[in-house]
Motif scaffolding. Structure first.
Motif, mmCIF file in Angstrom:
data_model
loop_
_atom_site.group_PDB
_atom_site.id
_atom_site.type_symbol
_atom_site.label_atom_id
_atom_site.label_comp_id
_atom_site.label_asym_id
_atom_site.label_seq_id
_atom_site.Cartn_x
_atom_site.Cartn_y
_atom_site.Cartn_z
ATOM 1 N N ASP A 29 0.849 -1.181 0.000
ATOM 2 C CA ASP A 29 0.000 0.000 0.000
ATOM 3 C C ASP A 29 0.891 1.240 0.000
ATOM 4 O O ASP A 29 1.939 1.255 0.639
ATOM 5 N N ALA A 30 0.445 2.273 -0.706
ATOM 6 C CA ALA A 30 1.197 3.530 -0.708
ATOM 7 C C ALA A 30 1.048 4.240 0.639
ATOM 8 O O ALA A 30 1.953 4.913 1.105
ATOM 9 N N VAL A 31 -0.120 4.086 1.257
ATOM 10 C CA VAL A 31 -0.366 4.631 2.598
ATOM 11 C C VAL A 31 -0.879 3.480 3.447
ATOM 12 O O VAL A 31 -1.823 2.796 3.066
ATOM 13 N N ARG A 32 -0.226 3.210 4.572
ATOM 14 C CA ARG A 32 -0.476 1.978 5.318
ATOM 15 C C ARG A 32 -0.975 2.204 6.732
ATOM 16 O O ARG A 32 -0.272 1.890 7.699
ATOM 17 N N GLY A 33 -2.135 2.810 6.842
ATOM 18 C CA GLY A 33 -2.696 2.953 8.179
ATOM 19 C C GLY A 33 -2.171 4.193 8.878
ATOM 20 O O GLY A 33 -1.458 4.109 9.867
ATOM 21 N N GLY A 48 8.948 13.668 4.383
ATOM 22 C CA GLY A 48 9.375 12.303 4.111
ATOM 23 C C GLY A 48 9.896 12.243 2.698
ATOM 24 O O GLY A 48 9.514 13.055 1.857
ATOM 25 N N GLU A 49 10.759 11.261 2.434
ATOM 26 C CA GLU A 49 11.410 11.208 1.135
ATOM 27 C C GLU A 49 10.403 10.951 0.017
ATOM 28 O O GLU A 49 9.264 10.557 0.268
ATOM 29 N N SER A 50 10.878 11.153 -1.201
ATOM 30 C CA SER A 50 10.061 10.936 -2.378
ATOM 31 C C SER A 50 9.560 9.487 -2.409
ATOM 32 O O SER A 50 10.319 8.564 -2.136
ATOM 33 N N GLY A 51 8.289 9.298 -2.674
ATOM 34 C CA GLY A 51 7.702 7.957 -2.733
ATOM 35 C C GLY A 51 7.169 7.465 -1.397
ATOM 36 O O GLY A 51 6.652 6.348 -1.303
ATOM 37 N N SER A 52 7.263 8.272 -0.347
ATOM 38 C CA SER A 52 6.828 7.797 0.970
ATOM 39 C C SER A 52 5.305 7.837 1.138
ATOM 40 O O SER A 52 4.778 7.278 2.097
ATOM 41 N N GLY A 53 4.601 8.486 0.217
ATOM 42 C CA GLY A 53 3.142 8.471 0.282
ATOM 43 C C GLY A 53 2.504 9.800 0.637
ATOM 44 O O GLY A 53 1.294 9.866 0.871
ATOM 45 N N VAL A 226 6.344 12.881 10.276
ATOM 46 C CA VAL A 226 7.360 12.308 9.404
ATOM 47 C C VAL A 226 6.851 10.976 8.868
ATOM 48 O O VAL A 226 6.481 10.085 9.635
ATOM 49 N N LEU A 227 6.824 10.887 7.545
ATOM 50 C CA LEU A 227 6.285 9.698 6.890
ATOM 51 C C LEU A 227 7.434 8.855 6.356
ATOM 52 O O LEU A 227 8.368 9.382 5.745
ATOM 53 N N PHE A 228 7.379 7.558 6.588
ATOM 54 C CA PHE A 228 8.345 6.652 5.970
ATOM 55 C C PHE A 228 7.587 5.456 5.405
ATOM 56 O O PHE A 228 6.892 4.749 6.131
ATOM 57 N N ARG A 229 7.691 5.263 4.096
ATOM 58 C CA ARG A 229 7.014 4.170 3.411
ATOM 59 C C ARG A 229 5.580 3.956 3.875
ATOM 60 O O ARG A 229 5.195 2.866 4.312
ATOM 61 N N GLY A 230 4.813 5.030 3.789
ATOM 62 C CA GLY A 230 3.376 4.917 4.025
ATOM 63 C C GLY A 230 2.944 4.902 5.467
ATOM 64 O O GLY A 230 1.766 4.709 5.759
ATOM 65 N N ARG A 231 3.905 5.117 6.391
ATOM 66 C CA ARG A 231 3.528 5.166 7.809
ATOM 67 C C ARG A 231 4.120 6.403 8.466
ATOM 68 O O ARG A 231 5.233 6.811 8.133
ATOM 69 N N ILE A 232 3.373 6.959 9.432
ATOM 70 C CA ILE A 232 3.931 8.055 10.211
ATOM 71 C C ILE A 232 4.836 7.435 11.265
ATOM 72 O O ILE A 232 4.382 6.652 12.099
ATOM 73 N N CYS A 287 10.049 -3.719 11.586
ATOM 74 C CA CYS A 287 10.065 -2.292 11.287
ATOM 75 C C CYS A 287 10.523 -2.080 9.848
ATOM 76 O O CYS A 287 11.552 -2.611 9.433
ATOM 77 N N ALA A 288 9.771 -1.278 9.085
ATOM 78 C CA ALA A 288 10.105 -1.054 7.681
ATOM 79 C C ALA A 288 11.426 -0.308 7.521
ATOM 80 O O ALA A 288 12.040 -0.351 6.458
ATOM 81 N N TYR A 289 11.873 0.368 8.562
ATOM 82 C CA TYR A 289 13.104 1.163 8.465
ATOM 83 C C TYR A 289 14.350 0.359 8.838
ATOM 84 O O TYR A 289 15.475 0.823 8.659
ATOM 85 N N ARG A 290 14.181 -0.847 9.314
ATOM 86 C CA ARG A 290 15.317 -1.558 9.927
ATOM 87 C C ARG A 290 16.492 -1.778 8.979
ATOM 88 O O ARG A 290 17.635 -1.828 9.426
ATOM 89 N N HIS A 291 16.203 -1.914 7.653
ATOM 90 C CA HIS A 291 17.308 -2.155 6.711
ATOM 91 C C HIS A 291 18.250 -0.972 6.606
ATOM 92 O O HIS A 291 19.382 -1.100 6.170
ATOM 93 N N ARG A 292 17.764 0.193 6.954
ATOM 94 C CA ARG A 292 18.593 1.391 6.856
ATOM 95 C C ARG A 292 18.980 1.918 8.220
ATOM 96 O O ARG A 292 19.651 2.956 8.317
#
Ligand code: ADP
Ligand code: MG
Length: 322
Positions: A29-33, A48-53, A226-232, A287-292
């Motif tokens: 989803d582009a925006v995830r809840g 939030g970065e480009s593409g974050s929703g 702050v939005l990261f990959r569709g989540r605040i 966590c969606a951010y864990r890879h970074r």
């Protein structure tokens, strides 16, 4: 986070595009809840970065894309409104987009463009339009000599002022600005930011201000999300967010885009990297951010962090506050 009654209450908002551009995008989803409130007259930044929703949230609020969850605006559920009721809300919630020229009909004059909302909503007799348009034109800092011009005959800053005049013509309570200054030169950018600042104070407008440009956000917004990959991942009052960021992503964002003293004029942002295109697809929970994330531990892969209060901030990170 405010004592005044909410103008806008967003709960568990989700946006999914049919057939995303890539396989990974199609699955996600582009925006995830997303959940947040905006009080009457409050100015809230969304970064939030480009593409974050960010734009997807704006489009969902404006009912330009299908969404699920709940969006209450002035105590009315928007996501189920249709027809005349939806038109009624549109008078009260207006938008200014990044590309002002693309948003204006090239065949219409400035007079016609600014009068159009009045005509559409039959707010005034035709004879009164020109006067109302002239008054609004003056408010956004444009002279009457522009009335007969077409959009291509205007500068970038003038075009954005016309877009703002159109948006304000019906007296909205909420103005959504999706990167309204991103396409403008630095000096023009701060003029438009100043204008938004003044108009907001004058009209008691609430603002949802979407931007890459953190100095402008710091200048204009009471509170920042702050939005990261569709989540605040974090939201906090302005000084707290810029002064004591809690989420590692917020810290990375601020480190990449240093924000000078707020007394100074806004400066040009560093070009934004589009990480979303190369980020690994989200697998399972975690966590969606864990890879970074430089702070990631085993728990971050096992369990998605819930959003929780930490001082004046709301943050979704297992390790924040340690
Ligand atoms: N019309 C669309 N169709 C399919 N995917 C889209 C569409 N618009 C945006 N997306 C995808 O949704 C995600 C969020 O995009 P967007 O809301 O435009 O982000 P932002 O405004 O923060 O740059 C991205 O992965 C983007 O590729
Ligand atoms: Mg966008």
């Amino acid at each position: 986070m405010s004592d005044s009654p909410s103008l806008l209450e967003v709960r568990e908002l989700r946006v999914r595009y049919r057939g995303g551009r890539t396989a990974a995008a199609a699955a996600a989803d582009a925006v995830r809840g997303v959940s947040f409130d905006i009080a009457a007259g409050e100015s809230v930044g969304l970064v939030g970065e480009s593409g974050s929703g960010k734009s997807s949230i704006a489009r969902a609020l404006l009912r330009l894309v299908p969404a699920t969850g709940s969006v209450q605006f002035e105590q009315r559920e928007l996501l189920s409104l249709r027809g005349a009721a939806l038109r009624g809300v549109r008078e009260r919630m207006q938008v200014v987009f990044q590309d002002p020229l693309g948003a204006l009909d090239p065949r219409m004059t400035v007079l016609e463009l600014i009068a159009e909302p009045l005509l559409e909503y039959r707010r005034a007799a035709r004879a009164q339009h020109e006067q109302q348009v002239l008054a609004m034109l003056a408010r956004v800092g444009l002279g009457p000599e522009l009335l007969a011009r077409f959009p291509h005959q205007l500068s970038g800053g003038q075009t954005q002022r016309v877009g703002l005049a159109r948006a304000l013509m019906l007296g909205p309570r909420l103005l959504i600005c999706d990167e309204p200054v991103a396409a403008l030169d630095v000096s023009i950018r701060s003029q438009i930011a100043n204008l938004l600042h003044d108009m907001r104070a004058e009209l008691g407008l609430a603002l949802l201000f979407i931007a890459h440009d953190l100095p402008t956000v710091r200048f204009l917004c009471d509170r920042v999300m702050v939005l990261f990959r569709g989540r605040i991942v974090e939201q906090a009052p302005r000084e707290r967010l810029f002064g004591a960021p809690q989420h590692p992503y917020t810290r990375a964002l601020l480190a990449a885009n240093p924000v000078p003293d707020p007394a100074q004029r806004p400066v040009a942002p560093a070009p934004a990297a589009d990480h979303a295109a190369t980020a690994p697809a989200e697998a399972g929970g975690g966590c969606a951010y864990r890879h970074r994330c430089p702070m990631a531990v085993a728990r971050c892969a096992a369990e998605a962090p819930a959003i929780r209060p930490l001082g004046a901030s709301l943050v979704s990170c297992h390790r924040a506050g340690e």
